[in-house]
Design a protein around this motif. Sequence first.
Motif, short mmCIF file in Angstrom:
data_model
loop_
_atom_site.label_atom_id
_atom_site.label_comp_id
_atom_site.label_asym_id
_atom_site.label_seq_id
_atom_site.Cartn_x
_atom_site.Cartn_y
_atom_site.Cartn_z
N ALA A 180 0.88 -1.19 0.03
CA ALA A 180 -0.07 -0.12 0.22
C ALA A 180 0.81 1.26 0.10
CB ALA A 180 -0.89 -0.05 1.28
N ASN A 181 2.03 1.17 0.73
CA ASN A 181 2.81 2.50 0.90
C ASN A 181 3.67 2.73 -0.40
OD1 ASN A 181 1.77 3.41 3.50
ND2 ASN A 181 3.40 1.90 4.43
N HIS A 182 4.04 1.50 -0.81
CA HIS A 182 5.06 1.65 -2.23
C HIS A 182 4.70 1.35 -3.49
CE1 HIS A 182 8.06 2.82 1.02
NE2 HIS A 182 7.46 1.80 1.73
N ASP A 183 3.66 0.61 -3.43
CA ASP A 183 3.27 -0.26 -4.86
C ASP A 183 1.95 0.37 -5.39
OD1 ASP A 183 5.65 -1.64 -5.57
OD2 ASP A 183 5.22 -2.68 -3.74
N LEU A 184 1.19 0.78 -4.69
CA LEU A 184 -0.18 1.12 -4.96
C LEU A 184 -0.17 2.41 -5.56
CD1 LEU A 184 -3.03 0.11 -5.06
CD2 LEU A 184 -3.45 0.85 -2.91
N ASP A 185 -0.77 2.64 -6.54
CA ASP A 185 -0.75 4.09 -7.24
C ASP A 185 -2.31 4.68 -6.90
OD1 ASP A 185 -0.45 6.44 -8.72
OD2 ASP A 185 -0.62 5.65 -10.58
N LEU A 186 -3.28 4.22 -7.84
CA LEU A 186 -4.61 4.59 -7.66
C LEU A 186 -5.38 3.34 -7.15
CD1 LEU A 186 -5.26 6.86 -10.63
CD2 LEU A 186 -4.76 7.65 -8.32
#
Length: 65
Positions: free
Chosen positions: A26-32
């Motif tokens: 969630a912090n590093h790979d999730l964009d939208l």
Amino acid sequence: MRNERHDESLSDTELELFLQYLHRFANHDLDLFALMQVGDPEHPVYVSFSRKPEAGVAPEAYRRP
């Protein structure tokens, strides 16, 4: 990395690792958003990750592990 133990629950250690990886995702790979289909192909689970709550759902309704 694949684990073929699909018929077993996660151990406490595995659950803790899963939550740590989920927070990292969630912090590093999730964009939208991210949409995934997981689990048994005959009875799939549809998972939605988003930066916003589902329409009509209050942010307070979400459990934070």
